[in-house]
Design a protein around this motif. Structure first.
Motif, mmCIF file in Angstrom:
data_model
loop_
_atom_site.group_PDB
_atom_site.id
_atom_site.type_symbol
_atom_site.label_atom_id
_atom_site.label_comp_id
_atom_site.label_asym_id
_atom_site.label_seq_id
_atom_site.Cartn_x
_atom_site.Cartn_y
_atom_site.Cartn_z
ATOM 1 N N UNK A 42 1.748 65.213 6.536
ATOM 2 C CA UNK A 42 0.968 64.221 7.266
ATOM 3 C C UNK A 42 1.275 64.162 8.751
ATOM 4 N N UNK A 43 1.627 65.306 9.342
ATOM 5 C CA UNK A 43 1.952 65.318 10.771
ATOM 6 C C UNK A 43 0.670 65.190 11.599
ATOM 7 N N UNK A 44 0.728 64.482 12.703
ATOM 8 C CA UNK A 44 -0.485 64.189 13.476
ATOM 9 C C UNK A 44 -0.860 65.295 14.456
ATOM 10 N N UNK A 48 0.660 69.193 17.856
ATOM 11 C CA UNK A 48 0.812 69.308 19.305
ATOM 12 C C UNK A 48 2.073 68.592 19.778
ATOM 13 N N UNK A 49 2.944 69.342 20.465
ATOM 14 C CA UNK A 49 4.151 68.774 21.032
ATOM 15 C C UNK A 49 5.273 68.532 20.039
ATOM 16 N N UNK A 67 2.008 77.369 10.668
ATOM 17 C CA UNK A 67 1.198 77.730 11.830
ATOM 18 C C UNK A 67 -0.284 77.443 11.572
ATOM 19 N N UNK A 68 -0.745 77.665 10.333
ATOM 20 C CA UNK A 68 -2.144 77.402 10.000
ATOM 21 C C UNK A 68 -2.486 75.924 10.119
ATOM 22 N N UNK A 69 -1.614 75.065 9.592
ATOM 23 C CA UNK A 69 -1.888 73.631 9.595
ATOM 24 C C UNK A 69 -1.487 72.950 10.891
ATOM 25 N N UNK A 70 -0.510 73.538 11.597
ATOM 26 C CA UNK A 70 0.048 72.906 12.800
ATOM 27 C C UNK A 70 0.057 73.906 13.950
ATOM 28 N N UNK A 118 10.028 67.555 12.172
ATOM 29 C CA UNK A 118 9.856 67.819 10.744
ATOM 30 C C UNK A 118 10.674 69.039 10.354
ATOM 31 N N UNK A 119 11.114 69.046 9.111
ATOM 32 C CA UNK A 119 11.761 70.209 8.501
ATOM 33 C C UNK A 119 10.984 70.536 7.234
#
Length: 243
Positions: A42-44, A48-49, A67-70, A118-119
């Protein structure tokens, strides 16, 4: 139940690196399940950043899911196997991905420093000699409020799920792996899952390590009851706390 540990396990992964991607690609849903687990963090803002640690990245499947999701995140990918890491680093990556050769137990010595937002750890904790110590390290590396995602084979505790796991390993995975001269690693795979925590026990392990908002979410398909996503957070620092 004999399990490969530490140097022997890293050496087995080194040897298996050449065929690892081919074997996991034959697992229905393998990459889609990793992407699902990353989304469950659930990262926003597409990351970015954000700084994200990919702990136990193997040949880069979990890194690719991150990398695909973030796409905007800065990802540090770590693995104990030099062979697996070499395969991962040789793939084409956009800027913002760094690979580090280190066991999960020696992150500080390898120069891996927090705080991370996040980890993410896929198929890692059941292979560790001391998972609680590594959870303590992960907790310390996370920023206050930082999120942990664990994608892991953890049986539900139902006899039927263990039977399915055994059937798949002994009937499909191990014969193929033996033909590729990697039978020892994939016999370890079966044993490590059977010997490790159930999903409920691993959730309790996370809480005991100081994580909050712990949830265990099933993976769909044939792995339901066999693999789970665990999501949790480090608590926000109390007022006046110093880092």
């Amino acid at each position: 139940m004999n399990l490969l540990r530490d140097e022997d396990l890293a050496a087995a992964f080194d040897h298996a690196a050449r065929s690892y991607d081919t074997l996991v690609a034959a697992n229905p849903g393998y990459h889609a399940h990793l992407r699902r687990s990353v989304r469950r963090l659930g990262l926003p803002g597409h990351g970015e950043g954000l700084r994200v640690l990919d702990l136990g990245c193997g040949t880069g499947a979990s890194t690719a899911a991150l990398r695909s999701a973030l796409p905007g995140a800065d990802i540090t990918a770590v693995d104990a196997s030099a062979g697996m890491l070499e395969r991962a680093a040789a793939k084409p990556w956009a800027a913002g991905v760094t690979f580090v050769h280190s066991p999960a137990e020696d992150l500080r010595e390898a120069g891996v420093k927090g705080p991370f937002d996040a980890v993410f750890a896929a198929y890692l904790f059941r292979n560790l000699s001391d998972p609680d110590a590594v959870l303590g390290t992960v907790h310390a590396l996370l920023a206050p409020g930082g999120r942990l995602g664990v994608h892991e084979y953890t049986l539900s505790g139902r006899r039927a799920d263990r039977a399915v796991w055994t059937l798949v390993c002994r009937g499909i995975v191990q014969p193929v792996a033996t033909a590729l001269k990697d039978g020892g690693l994939y016999r370890h795979l079966w044993r490590s899952v059977v010997a490790f925590d159930t999903a409920a026990r691993f959730a309790e392990r996370l809480r005991a390590a100081g994580f909050e908002r712990v949830r265990a979410l099933p993976v769909p398909g044939w792995q339901t009851g066999i693999a789970h996503t665990f999501v949790a957070r480090r608590a926000h620092a109390a007022p006046g706390d110093a880092r």
